[in-house]
Design an enzyme around this catalytic site. Structure first.
Site, PDB file in Angstrom:
ATOM      1  N   ASP B 190       0.808  -1.225   0.000  1.00 29.67           N
ATOM      2  CA  ASP B 190       0.000   0.000   0.000  1.00 29.67           C
ATOM      3  C   ASP B 190       0.842   1.276   0.000  1.00 29.67           C
ATOM      4  O   ASP B 190       0.311   2.365  -0.200  1.00 29.67           O
ATOM      5  CB  ASP B 190      -0.983   0.009   1.177  1.00 29.67           C
ATOM      6  CG  ASP B 190      -0.305  -0.290   2.505  1.00 29.67           C
ATOM      7  OD1 ASP B 190       0.900  -0.612   2.516  1.00 29.67           O
ATOM      8  OD2 ASP B 190      -0.981  -0.205   3.546  1.00 29.67           O
ATOM      9  N   GLU B 275      10.779  -4.154  13.195  1.00 25.48           N
ATOM     10  CA  GLU B 275      11.966  -3.837  12.405  1.00 25.48           C
ATOM     11  C   GLU B 275      13.227  -4.113  13.231  1.00 25.48           C
ATOM     12  O   GLU B 275      14.201  -4.686  12.741  1.00 25.48           O
ATOM     13  CB  GLU B 275      11.935  -2.374  11.955  1.00 25.48           C
ATOM     14  CG  GLU B 275      10.836  -2.035  10.952  1.00 25.48           C
ATOM     15  CD  GLU B 275       9.481  -1.732  11.584  1.00 25.48           C
ATOM     16  OE1 GLU B 275       9.327  -1.934  12.820  1.00 25.48           O
ATOM     17  OE2 GLU B 275       8.571  -1.309  10.860  1.00 25.48           O
TER      18      GLU B 275
END
Lengths: 329, 329
Positions: B190, B275
């Site tokens: 997206d 992350e």
């Protein structure tokens, strides 16, 4: 005797040779028929090769062969300053870069061209016209208004039409002849367009139409085609509007726009009637040319991008720690 | 004379019979091996298709000739079925088609590959690997859960890493040498990516970093660079996370991923720590290579697409007038 011997010899020789020939033929027959087993895998090979070929052909068609002998597509895109503007224009430009002979008419809702859009277009690699037209305050959506209250982009689309008509009036000779074949499409900057869509609309005599995905509270809206003609519309809302069709669902021949100078968008139109306000000057439903496999394929999607939340940005700015305003987003 | 006559007769008869036999055999050969006629034309088809394919490949190769000697970019994209999936993949693919030497690793959150993604990829014109990995139920966001509750895409990114390591283990010679130079990027379906971004990340020794726009409630987050080194992060939230950096804000050399097989994403990581769970196996902050003009340019945006409302669709479906389910959206 000599004669008989000779005949016998010839006979035996012929017999041997013909027998060898027959045996060879039969062996061949056995071998060649092996192909039945291979036939399947050859079909598979063929279909695989065809697939690969198609992929490459599409790749080349869109990316490499900048066709110059096809009708031009003029795409009018109204745009306005907001946090996601550059992102939206960026991915839209990546789509348009694949389309041969596309001329982008970008119309900003602004009192003058903004540096962001100016710089963006200059670096885009596209052929474009950069226009601007400020929506009058009384016609503008105010902060907090629901997005359906007033139609957005009417003034900007009209400005794009004005530019086309000015260009049309100035064109001569070959240039004018090329305009006769061109087509005009209204592409908002947040929607998603397949590449195939542009090839569907490229050859438009009057008005081409096709389905639009994810619009109007529906999986898709579309013209319903019977015997090659549009007979009604599949839509969840006011199916009896003159043209119950989304802005992304049609393209108009430039010739029609040039020969009907009164055709424009009515910024005061009721919700859902903006498209009709323009199209009713140009066509009847009978004129619609159904594209995308008789309107059975969805090739454009009415996507909407969320307005990003700036909660932490606001908090940090109060502490003087906001994001550097000199960095363009 | 009689003898000669008889022999001649026998000879002629035999000649006739054997000729008939041969003709019959040859006819049979043609008939039985129905496939033979086709086999020839299939072989011809295959060789013709191969020829065309080679021509196109050469065409593309020459067009991109300047760009084939650059390091490869492996882009891992987790994706899941939803109304806007095809639209998102479509515009993303238009961006990727502009990037030389990009290999797309698409990982579906699904028990098996879906026809939608399979067909989409086959027609995309991109080089890709199509994988799938179902997120276990207890790790999946439930309807109504806020999107930050559980990290999305961890299992799929790990599946992409597994595929890369398998490929890495099998590579030899020149191929293995090319992998040494390649880079890996995690690109959600997206977000919005500029083309410049890929050229920034292409030459990565360990881990490249850069700003990300519209993320974390901020105009942008970014590594702050002093004297060419990343010294801290501009972020609105938990700046003291090991690596306060969005998934879209870094790329890792494939060599580093292959030599650190333990590096993977922890699907149970706290919000904002996904992350870090991966990067902490690979680098320290000191190793970060700042890109995008020392992290002063926003070249990627964390855009989010609204979930389309299906109010009218649902109402029409109750009346049996819903959109044709056979039309792919």
């Amino acid at each position: 005797m000599r004669m008989r011997l000779r005949l016998k010899t010839v006979f035996v020789l012929y017999f041997m040779v013909s027998l060898l020939g027959l045996i060879y033929a039969l062996m061949q027959l056995g071998q060649r028929c092996d192909c039945r087993g291979h036939a399947m895998s050859k079909d598979q090979q063929i279909s695989q090769l065809r697939g690969e070929l198609q992929k490459l052909q599409e790749h080349i068609k869109t990316e490499l062969s900048k066709k110059t002998d096809v009708p031009k597509i003029y795409v009018i895109t109204p745009t306005y300053a907001r946090l996601v503007q550059k992102a939206e224009l960026t991915r839209l430009s990546h789509t348009f870069l694949h389309v041969p002979q596309l001329h982008w008419i970008v119309v900003e809702d602004a009192p003058q061209p903004t540096p962001l859009v100016t710089d963006f277009l200059a670096a885009s690699g596209l052929t474009y016209a950069h226009l601007h037209k400020l929506t009058p305050k009384d016609r503008k959506l105010q902060e907090g208004d629901p997005s359906w209250l007033k139609p957005r982009g009417a003034e900007q689309r009209n400005e794009g039409l004005r530019w086309l008509r000015e260009m049309g009036a100035a064109a001569e000779g070959k240039e004018a002849a090329a305009l006769e074949e061109a087509v005009v499409y209204f592409a908002d900057d947040d929607n998603t367009y397949s590449l195939q869509l542009f090839e569907e609309m490229r050859y438009t005599y009057r008005v081409s139409v096709w389905p639009v995905g994810l619009v109007g509270g529906m999986k898709f809206e579309r013209p319903v085609v019977e015997d090659g003609k549009v007979v009604r519309f599949h839509t969840g809302w006011h199916p009896n509007r003159p043209f119950p069709i989304d802005m992304a669902g049609f393209a108009v021949s430039l010739r029609l726009i040039l020969t009907n100078p009164q055709a424009r968008f009515d910024g005061d139109a009721q919700m859902g009637f903006l498209e009709s306000s323009f199209l009713q000057h140009l066509v009847t439903m009978d004129d619609f040319e159904p594209k995308a496999d008789l309107c059975t394929k969805v090739l454009v999607w009415h996507t909407r991008t969320e307005k990003p939340k700036m909660k932490r940005e606001d908090a940090l700015q109060k502490q003087g720690l906001g994001s550097d305003p000199d960095v363009e987003v």
